[in-house]
Design a protein around this motif. Structure first.
Motif, PDB file in Angstrom:
ATOM      1  N   LEU A  10       0.825  -1.211   0.000  1.00  0.00           N
ATOM      2  CA  LEU A  10       0.000   0.000   0.000  1.00  0.00           C
ATOM      3  C   LEU A  10       0.857   1.259   0.000  1.00  0.00           C
ATOM      4  N   ILE A  11       1.884   1.265   0.841  1.00  0.00           N
ATOM      5  CA  ILE A  11       2.736   2.452   0.946  1.00  0.00           C
ATOM      6  C   ILE A  11       3.486   2.697  -0.354  1.00  0.00           C
ATOM      7  N   VAL A  12       4.008   1.627  -0.952  1.00  0.00           N
ATOM      8  CA  VAL A  12       4.778   1.784  -2.195  1.00  0.00           C
ATOM      9  C   VAL A  12       3.891   2.291  -3.328  1.00  0.00           C
ATOM     10  N   VAL A  13       2.727   1.645  -3.510  1.00  0.00           N
ATOM     11  CA  VAL A  13       1.820   2.061  -4.591  1.00  0.00           C
ATOM     12  C   VAL A  13       1.275   3.460  -4.322  1.00  0.00           C
ATOM     13  N   ALA A  14       0.956   3.758  -3.060  1.00  0.00           N
ATOM     14  CA  ALA A  14       0.465   5.092  -2.718  1.00  0.00           C
ATOM     15  C   ALA A  14       1.523   6.150  -3.002  1.00  0.00           C
ATOM     16  N   PHE A  15       2.782   5.803  -2.777  1.00  0.00           N
ATOM     17  CA  PHE A  15       3.867   6.748  -3.069  1.00  0.00           C
ATOM     18  C   PHE A  15       3.903   7.105  -4.552  1.00  0.00           C
ATOM     19  N   PHE A  16       3.867   6.082  -5.403  1.00  0.00           N
ATOM     20  CA  PHE A  16       3.944   6.358  -6.840  1.00  0.00           C
ATOM     21  C   PHE A  16       2.685   7.064  -7.345  1.00  0.00           C
ATOM     22  N   CYS A  17       1.520   6.666  -6.836  1.00  0.00           N
ATOM     23  CA  CYS A  17       0.288   7.357  -7.232  1.00  0.00           C
ATOM     24  C   CYS A  17       0.291   8.809  -6.746  1.00  0.00           C
ATOM     25  N   GLY A  18       0.738   9.007  -5.513  1.00  0.00           N
ATOM     26  CA  GLY A  18       0.825  10.369  -4.989  1.00  0.00           C
ATOM     27  C   GLY A  18       1.812  11.217  -5.763  1.00  0.00           C
ATOM     28  N   LEU A  19       2.953  10.610  -6.138  1.00  0.00           N
ATOM     29  CA  LEU A  19       3.952  11.333  -6.921  1.00  0.00           C
ATOM     30  C   LEU A  19       3.389  11.741  -8.276  1.00  0.00           C
ATOM     31  N   LEU A  20       2.653  10.822  -8.923  1.00  0.00           N
ATOM     32  CA  LEU A  20       2.051  11.127 -10.222  1.00  0.00           C
ATOM     33  C   LEU A  20       1.023  12.237 -10.104  1.00  0.00           C
ATOM     34  N   LEU A  21       0.153  12.147  -9.099  1.00  0.00           N
ATOM     35  CA  LEU A  21      -0.876  13.180  -8.929  1.00  0.00           C
ATOM     36  C   LEU A  21      -0.273  14.527  -8.565  1.00  0.00           C
ATOM     37  N   ARG A  23       2.637  15.576  -9.574  1.00  0.00           N
ATOM     38  CA  ARG A  23       3.176  16.083 -10.837  1.00  0.00           C
ATOM     39  C   ARG A  23       2.083  16.717 -11.680  1.00  0.00           C
ATOM     40  N   LEU A  24       0.879  16.165 -11.579  1.00  0.00           N
ATOM     41  CA  LEU A  24      -0.249  16.683 -12.348  1.00  0.00           C
ATOM     42  C   LEU A  24      -0.927  17.854 -11.650  1.00  0.00           C
ATOM     43  N   GLY A  25      -0.377  18.244 -10.500  1.00  0.00           N
ATOM     44  CA  GLY A  25      -0.930  19.382  -9.773  1.00  0.00           C
ATOM     45  C   GLY A  25      -2.168  19.059  -8.967  1.00  0.00           C
ATOM     46  N   GLN A  26      -2.391  17.763  -8.655  1.00  0.00           N
ATOM     47  CA  GLN A  26      -3.564  17.348  -7.901  1.00  0.00           C
ATOM     48  C   GLN A  26      -3.158  16.953  -6.480  1.00  0.00           C
ATOM     49  N   PRO A  27      -4.101  16.965  -5.540  1.00  0.00           N
ATOM     50  CA  PRO A  27      -3.779  16.635  -4.143  1.00  0.00           C
ATOM     51  C   PRO A  27      -3.346  15.186  -3.979  1.00  0.00           C
ATOM     52  N   LEU A  28      -2.531  14.938  -2.972  1.00  0.00           N
ATOM     53  CA  LEU A  28      -2.058  13.586  -2.683  1.00  0.00           C
ATOM     54  C   LEU A  28      -3.202  12.653  -2.297  1.00  0.00           C
ATOM     55  N   ILE A  29      -4.264  13.220  -1.733  1.00  0.00           N
ATOM     56  CA  ILE A  29      -5.388  12.394  -1.289  1.00  0.00           C
ATOM     57  C   ILE A  29      -5.914  11.533  -2.432  1.00  0.00           C
ATOM     58  N   ILE A  30      -6.046  12.135  -3.607  1.00  0.00           N
ATOM     59  CA  ILE A  30      -6.576  11.398  -4.756  1.00  0.00           C
ATOM     60  C   ILE A  30      -5.632  10.251  -5.113  1.00  0.00           C
ATOM     61  N   GLY A  31      -4.333  10.480  -5.009  1.00  0.00           N
ATOM     62  CA  GLY A  31      -3.371   9.415  -5.276  1.00  0.00           C
ATOM     63  C   GLY A  31      -3.505   8.275  -4.298  1.00  0.00           C
ATOM     64  N   TYR A  32      -3.736   8.588  -3.019  1.00  0.00           N
ATOM     65  CA  TYR A  32      -3.901   7.538  -2.024  1.00  0.00           C
ATOM     66  C   TYR A  32      -5.156   6.706  -2.309  1.00  0.00           C
ATOM     67  N   ILE A  33      -6.255   7.390  -2.634  1.00  0.00           N
ATOM     68  CA  ILE A  33      -7.492   6.672  -2.943  1.00  0.00           C
ATOM     69  C   ILE A  33      -7.305   5.811  -4.189  1.00  0.00           C
ATOM     70  N   ALA A  34      -6.593   6.359  -5.196  1.00  0.00           N
ATOM     71  CA  ALA A  34      -6.326   5.596  -6.421  1.00  0.00           C
ATOM     72  C   ALA A  34      -5.515   4.345  -6.108  1.00  0.00           C
ATOM     73  N   ALA A  35      -4.560   4.446  -5.187  1.00  0.00           N
ATOM     74  CA  ALA A  35      -3.772   3.274  -4.792  1.00  0.00           C
ATOM     75  C   ALA A  35      -4.665   2.207  -4.173  1.00  0.00           C
ATOM     76  N   GLY A  36      -5.633   2.637  -3.362  1.00  0.00           N
ATOM     77  CA  GLY A  36      -6.566   1.684  -2.773  1.00  0.00           C
ATOM     78  C   GLY A  36      -7.430   0.999  -3.816  1.00  0.00           C
TER      79      GLY A  36
END
Length: 667
Positions: A10-21, A23-36
């Motif tokens: 979860l932490i690894v995937v959330a990290f990459f999703c958060g990093l991508l979001l 980069r796209l100028g979006q909040p980290l929250i969306i990246g965490y939910i996307a990882a889930g």
């Protein structure tokens, strides 16, 4: 590895999703939910196997969030918004329950199901809103205070909802249970206030004296989660107990340290919460019920947004506040999941409604940062020159500041710098996110802005566009980098002085355009070495020689300006051996173009010139034939009266500056 492997994944995937979001100028929250969603049981591929255990850990994240909120919470903070928080929030909950009844009736549900729907949608997400406010730099605005005040009351309202709603199956039996729960809550709060304010601070003081940082972290975590568990055992909310524990600790001398220590834990478990929310999203259910979900999301989002905006307006909040509150609090909150689970376990609602609410809640959470971020743009349609809501500040002139210093961070280092600047009557603004330090700076009469200095809007509020110097006192390189990047974007020519924990980050800071870098640990080590050598009876001159050599070797290499730094090192050495004052000759000075002997400096002023710096080169002990030139940096020794006489002689009559030309830094 079981659940350990799941957490790592979860932490690894959330990290990459958060990093991508990010980069796209979006909040980290969306990246965490996307990882889930990616790792959830409904999407195939790699799947987390222990979903229920992750959900249980996520509840710790909610408790730690409210514990941290309690540590930051103060009744003083609610003072400006107490009316809308204590009166407006119950009105909002009641009206929103009515909205739920209307939506349920439209959907063809019975009144009990519709009532449960109204209760669940009446709650907004503390986790999402706090993260959104922090990411957008809105913490410290009046809108944020209104939202946080209403969120606190909403979170407290979960407790009676969890008790009352299940009793609707048999109202006669439910009344005694409700009375018992109210009695328990009252006794718990009274007990925490009575014993917690006396016992817990003493316990923390004792642990702090032991001197173990790990034990201190363990203690505050045990207090927050332990008190929450006690409330859970007696039949109240786990998160409610954690919030009360944080609120009690916030009044102690160790509240700030407890908050700074618990934040990393809060963020980590908060990540688990958001990923657990994402894992609950079933894309197939979303596709099969797309019509109902779209109607539900639109009805809830628009309805709640209007309700919050109208209530804010009714309570006399104008300008951008109603819009910001409406666009920020329209989502369904995380406690709605808890309430929904209670409904399913008591057979009050069916699994279909649970899944529908769950999906709608996740979608509204995902939409929150995107929609809330449009507040300024939408309001700008009404107010052409509007850019951002005014942040909480103090002692800043109505006309603004220019040519001032911005201090990013009001900790021990920041306050020390600020007090010196204040003593010198220099203009400055402190930017501080901790509300207690903000109040301390305000009490001391300093110009201060409440907010996160890593947010551009906060730096704008501090007038960074018109500042001449930025001092970054925060030790973390990640936060410091963000502050510097945003500062350079607002004011490309601003000079920056930053601190870092070691020389490894120096190249990064120099690439960012930092003018000077200070290594506190290195300087502390030099001072400890100096004092140790003096205790070992090493001659002071020898101690100073070794100290200067070590400092020069480090800084000259870092700055790659060995010669310039060598001159500066010589100046510092001279300053420590003599009572020197540095004076820069301006072009109108009568001394400019004349020799020291011709100006009769010694005879007329009683002071002596012991050094002159010209074009970066130091000329020690110049003789009487040495000709002084404009922009020379002149070192003089003498009494205070001698220096005043020199000042008068060096300047044109009546134009002697009051300390402005005397330098104590790099010439």
């Amino acid at each position: 590895m079981g659940i350990a492997a799941d957490i790592i994944l979860l932490i690894v995937v959330a990290f990459f999703c958060g990093l991508l979001l990010q980069r796209l100028g979006q909040p980290l929250i969306i990246g965490y939910i996307a990882a889930g969603v990616i790792l959830g049981p409904h999407t195939g591929g790699i799947t987390v196997s222990n979903i229920h255990e992750i959900e249980l850990l996520a509840e710790i994240g909610i408790a730690l969030l409210l514990f941290a909120l309690g540590l930051e919470f103060s009744l003083k903070d609610l003072q400006p918004v107490k009316t809308i928080a204590l009166i407006g929030t119950p009105v909002q909950i009641t009206v929103t329950i009515g909205l739920g009844l209307g939506i349920g009736s439209f959907m063809g549900w019975d009144w009990k199901t519709s009532l449960w729907l109204g209760a669940m949608i009446s709650l907004s997400s503390t986790m999402v809103i706090l993260k959104t406010l922090m990411n957008q730099g809105w913490m410290g605005t009046l809108s944020s205070k209104v939202m946080i005040g209403m969120l606190i009351v909403q979170d407290l309202a979960v407790i009676p909802m969890m008790i009352i709603l299940p009793q609707l199956n048999d109202p006669a039996v439910g009344l005694p249970v409700l009375g018992l729960a109210a009695l328990k809550a009252g006794l718990f709060i009274a007990g925490m206030i009575l014993f917690g304010t006396r016992l817990l601070p003493r316990l923390l003081a004792h642990i702090a004296k032991i001197g173990s940082r790990e034990l201190f972290l363990l203690a505050i975590t045990a207090i927050g989660l332990g008190v929450g568990y006690i409330t859970h055992v007696v039949g109240l909310s786990f998160a409610f107990g954690a919030f009360v524990a944080g609120m009690v600790l916030s009044e102690s001398d160790y509240g700030h340290q407890a908050l700074s220590d618990v934040i990393p834990l809060r963020d980590l478990f908060g990540l688990l919460f958001f990923t657990s929310v994402g894992m609950l999203l079933d894309p197939q259910f979303l596709l099969n019920h797309i019509r109902e979900i779209v109607i539900l999301v639109l009805a809830i989002g628009i309805g709640k947004g209007i309700i919050f905006a109208v209530i804010a307006r009714i309570f006399n909040y104008g300008n951008v506040v109603p819009l910001a509150v409406g666009l920020g609090m329209f989502q369904i909150g995380e406690f709605s999941f808890v309430l929904a689970r209670v409904g399913v376990s008591t057979n009050s609602i069916g699994n279909d409604l649970y899944a529908l609410i769950l999906t709608a809640a996740i979608l509204t959470m995902v939409l929150t940062p995107l929609i809330s971020g449009q507040t300024a743009r939408i309001y700008a349609l009404k107010k052409r020159r509007f850019r951002h809501e005014t942040l909480e500040s103090s002692n800043i002139p109505d006309t603004g500041l220019s040519g001032h210093v911005v201090i990013a961070g009001g900790g021990r280092v920041g306050f020390q710098i600020a007090r010196v600047l204040k003593r010198l009557n220099m203009r400055f603004v402190v930017v501080e996110l901790d509300h207690r330090r903000f109040e301390q700076a305000k009490h001391e009469g300093m110009s201060v802005v409440y907010g996160d200095a890593s947010q551009e809007v906060v730096l704008e509020a501090a007038g960074l566009r018109d500042a001449v110097l930025l001092i970054v006192t925060v030790p973390g390189i990640v936060e410091a980098r963000s502050i510097i990047v945003h500062s350079k974007h607002l004011n490309a020519g601003i000079q920056v002085v930053a601190r870092t924990s070691g020389p490894d980050d120096f190249d990064l800071l120099k690439d960012l355009g930092v003018s000077n870098v200070v290594l506190p640990e290195f300087e502390a080590g030099l001072e400890m070495m100096r004092q140790s050598l003096l205790h070992l009876h090493v001659p002071p001159t020898e101690v100073q020689r070794h100290t200067d050599t070590i400092r020069q070797e480090l800084y000259a290499d870092l700055y790659q300006e060995g010669h310039a730094y060598k001159v500066l090192s010589q100046l510092r050495d001279a300053e420590q051996q003599f009572d020197l004052q540095w004076f820069r000759l301006n072009r109108e000075s009568p001394m400019a173009g004349k020799s020291i002997g011709q100006s009769e400096i010694r005879k007329k002023t009683g002071s002596s010139i012991v050094g002159v710096v010209r074009d970066g080169l130091l000329k020690p002990n110049p003789d009487a034939d040495f000709i002084l030139m404009p922009d020379d940096l002149v070192a003089i020794i003498g009494s205070e009266g001698n220096r005043d006489d020199f000042c008068q002689l060096a300047q044109q009559e009546g134009h002697c500056p009051t300390g402005q030309s005397f330098l104590t830094s790099d010439p």
